[in-house]
Write a protein that holds these residues in place. Structure first.
Motif, PDB file in Angstrom:
ATOM      1  N   ALA A 192       0.830  -1.206   0.000  1.00 31.06           N
ATOM      2  CA  ALA A 192       0.000   0.000   0.000  1.00 31.06           C
ATOM      3  C   ALA A 192       0.865   1.255   0.000  1.00 31.06           C
ATOM      4  O   ALA A 192       0.587   2.226  -0.716  1.00 31.06           O
ATOM      5  N   ARG A 193       1.933   1.253   0.782  1.00 28.37           N
ATOM      6  CA  ARG A 193       2.838   2.413   0.817  1.00 28.37           C
ATOM      7  C   ARG A 193       3.525   2.609  -0.521  1.00 28.37           C
ATOM      8  O   ARG A 193       3.676   3.736  -1.009  1.00 28.37           O
ATOM      9  N   TYR A 194       3.914   1.515  -1.134  1.00 26.52           N
ATOM     10  CA  TYR A 194       4.580   1.584  -2.439  1.00 26.52           C
ATOM     11  C   TYR A 194       3.646   2.164  -3.501  1.00 26.52           C
ATOM     12  O   TYR A 194       4.019   3.069  -4.258  1.00 26.52           O
ATOM     13  N   LEU A 195       2.418   1.661  -3.568  1.00 28.84           N
ATOM     14  CA  LEU A 195       1.480   2.139  -4.581  1.00 28.84           C
ATOM     15  C   LEU A 195       1.113   3.604  -4.354  1.00 28.84           C
ATOM     16  O   LEU A 195       0.928   4.365  -5.315  1.00 28.84           O
ATOM     17  N   ALA A 196       1.027   4.014  -3.082  1.00 29.94           N
ATOM     18  CA  ALA A 196       0.738   5.419  -2.787  1.00 29.94           C
ATOM     19  C   ALA A 196       1.858   6.308  -3.301  1.00 29.94           C
ATOM     20  O   ALA A 196       1.615   7.392  -3.856  1.00 29.94           O
ATOM     21  N   ALA A 197       3.104   5.858  -3.142  1.00 28.94           N
ATOM     22  CA  ALA A 197       4.236   6.632  -3.626  1.00 28.94           C
ATOM     23  C   ALA A 197       4.245   6.711  -5.145  1.00 28.94           C
ATOM     24  O   ALA A 197       4.508   7.768  -5.739  1.00 28.94           O
ATOM     25  N   VAL A 198       3.923   5.591  -5.804  1.00 26.47           N
ATOM     26  CA  VAL A 198       3.877   5.581  -7.268  1.00 26.47           C
ATOM     27  C   VAL A 198       2.762   6.495  -7.775  1.00 26.47           C
ATOM     28  O   VAL A 198       2.940   7.246  -8.746  1.00 26.47           O
ATOM     29  N   ALA A 199       1.590   6.428  -7.112  1.00 26.03           N
ATOM     30  CA  ALA A 199       0.465   7.253  -7.548  1.00 26.03           C
ATOM     31  C   ALA A 199       0.755   8.735  -7.408  1.00 26.03           C
ATOM     32  O   ALA A 199       0.200   9.563  -8.144  1.00 26.03           O
ATOM     33  N   ALA A 200       1.639   9.087  -6.487  1.00 23.50           N
ATOM     34  CA  ALA A 200       1.953  10.496  -6.247  1.00 23.50           C
ATOM     35  C   ALA A 200       3.060  11.030  -7.143  1.00 23.50           C
ATOM     36  O   ALA A 200       3.381  12.221  -7.081  1.00 23.50           O
ATOM     37  N   ASP A 201       3.646  10.182  -7.997  1.00 28.51           N
ATOM     38  CA  ASP A 201       4.793  10.645  -8.774  1.00 28.51           C
ATOM     39  C   ASP A 201       4.399  11.430 -10.024  1.00 28.51           C
ATOM     40  O   ASP A 201       5.260  11.951 -10.744  1.00 28.51           O
ATOM     41  N   GLY A 202       3.105  11.495 -10.336  1.00 25.26           N
ATOM     42  CA  GLY A 202       2.636  12.263 -11.484  1.00 25.26           C
ATOM     43  C   GLY A 202       2.701  11.532 -12.802  1.00 25.26           C
ATOM     44  O   GLY A 202       2.252  12.060 -13.824  1.00 25.26           O
ATOM     45  N   HIS A 203       3.246  10.338 -12.829  1.00 28.37           N
ATOM     46  CA  HIS A 203       3.394   9.595 -14.076  1.00 28.37           C
ATOM     47  C   HIS A 203       2.313   8.528 -14.264  1.00 28.37           C
ATOM     48  O   HIS A 203       2.290   7.854 -15.303  1.00 28.37           O
ATOM     49  N   HIS A 204       1.465   8.341 -13.266  1.00 30.66           N
ATOM     50  CA  HIS A 204       0.456   7.280 -13.331  1.00 30.66           C
ATOM     51  C   HIS A 204      -0.908   7.850 -12.942  1.00 30.66           C
ATOM     52  O   HIS A 204      -1.469   7.492 -11.899  1.00 30.66           O
ATOM     53  N   PRO A 205      -1.461   8.756 -13.756  1.00 30.57           N
ATOM     54  CA  PRO A 205      -2.717   9.417 -13.389  1.00 30.57           C
ATOM     55  C   PRO A 205      -3.902   8.456 -13.262  1.00 30.57           C
ATOM     56  O   PRO A 205      -4.777   8.658 -12.416  1.00 30.57           O
ATOM     57  N   GLU A 206      -3.948   7.441 -14.098  1.00 31.99           N
ATOM     58  CA  GLU A 206      -5.070   6.496 -14.015  1.00 31.99           C
ATOM     59  C   GLU A 206      -5.018   5.720 -12.699  1.00 31.99           C
ATOM     60  O   GLU A 206      -6.043   5.506 -12.048  1.00 31.99           O
ATOM     61  N   LEU A 207      -3.819   5.296 -12.321  1.00 33.12           N
ATOM     62  CA  LEU A 207      -3.662   4.593 -11.053  1.00 33.12           C
ATOM     63  C   LEU A 207      -3.998   5.507  -9.883  1.00 33.12           C
ATOM     64  O   LEU A 207      -4.669   5.092  -8.929  1.00 33.12           O
ATOM     65  N   ALA A 208      -3.556   6.764  -9.959  1.00 32.72           N
ATOM     66  CA  ALA A 208      -3.843   7.706  -8.882  1.00 32.72           C
ATOM     67  C   ALA A 208      -5.349   7.902  -8.718  1.00 32.72           C
ATOM     68  O   ALA A 208      -5.869   7.925  -7.592  1.00 32.72           O
TER      69      ALA A 208
END
Length: 238
Positions: A192-208
């Motif tokens: 969950a922490r990993y996916l939250a960090a990825v979603a916040a990077d601006g490169h994965h808008p659909e995931l966010a």
């Protein structure tokens, strides 16, 4: 190559397996039966998994010589066929259907899930083609009867039942694996922490966007129900 003293296999002959009486040879009747051998194998698989089921171990459980088991189950593949049909006898087949084929089919799936959770080795055993024995056929009859109101032809009904069984087996296999992982690690929180960090990077808008949606119940039962509803409610019977 055969292991554990087991002879090589050339495939299971369904007629020989299911249509012959439980009389393996002439002479004095043995002190055990095919049913007892199968029940012992199921108990062993329930406790230790499929890898523990060898002809040698099963023979020890019933107090027989290994070679004497081969007249009942000539190889492990045959034994697995017997095991699958044995536990299928736990599935109810006489409860009345509602006439709502979607509701009845969902009930079929829930019964399958409950059975597989009681016997965690079953999803893996079903991963290769199995010949339905008498208990399995009784449950198949119920599933086909549930689909009668659809008006589909027989081939389509069989395909739907196969699709449903594959879905349940795959889901339960994943469910069991996830539960085992949760007992030994804190992987869920780390993921969950990993996916939250990825979603916040601006490169994965659909995931966010997906992760920001309101949460849903994540219990195994609730998750299974959601997936099952999507599968069955979306079936096209035209």
């Amino acid at each position: 190559m055969p292991r554990d003293g087991e002879p090589g296999t050339t495939g299971v002959d369904p007629a020989r397996l299911w249509l012959r009486p439980d009389e393996p040879r002439r002479g004095r009747r043995p002190s055990f039966s095919r049913e007892a051998i199968t029940a012992a194998a199921v108990t062993l698989a329930d406790a230790e998994g499929l890898e523990a089921v060898t002809m040698r171990r099963v023979a020890a459980e019933v107090g027989a010589g290994v070679m004497s088991l081969y007249s009942y189950a000539p190889d492990k593949e045959t034994l697995l066929e017997l095991m699958v049909d044995h536990v299928s006898g736990e599935l109810p087949t006489t409860d009345p259907l509602t006439g709502d084929w979607r509701a009845d089919l969902k009930a079929v799936a829930r019964l399958q899930r409950d059975l597989m959770l009681r016997h965690p080795w079953l999803p893996a055993a079903l991963s290769t083609r199995r010949t339905p024995g008498p208990r399995t056929l009784a449950f198949l009859e119920r599933a086909l009867a549930a689909l009668r109101p659809t008006g589909l032809d027989g081939a389509a009904k069989l395909e739907i039942f196969a699709q449903l069984t594959a879905f349940v087996a795959g889901h339960v296999g994943h469910e069991i694996a996830q539960a085992a992982t949760a007992r030994t690690t804190d992987r869920g929180a780390a993921e969950a922490r990993y996916l939250a960090a990825v979603a916040a990077d601006g490169h994965h808008p659909e995931l966010a966007e997906a992760l920001s949606a309101p949460g849903r119940p994540l219990t195994p039962e609730a998750t299974f129900t959601r997936f099952l509803n999507r599968l069955i409610d979306g079936l096209d019977t035209t």
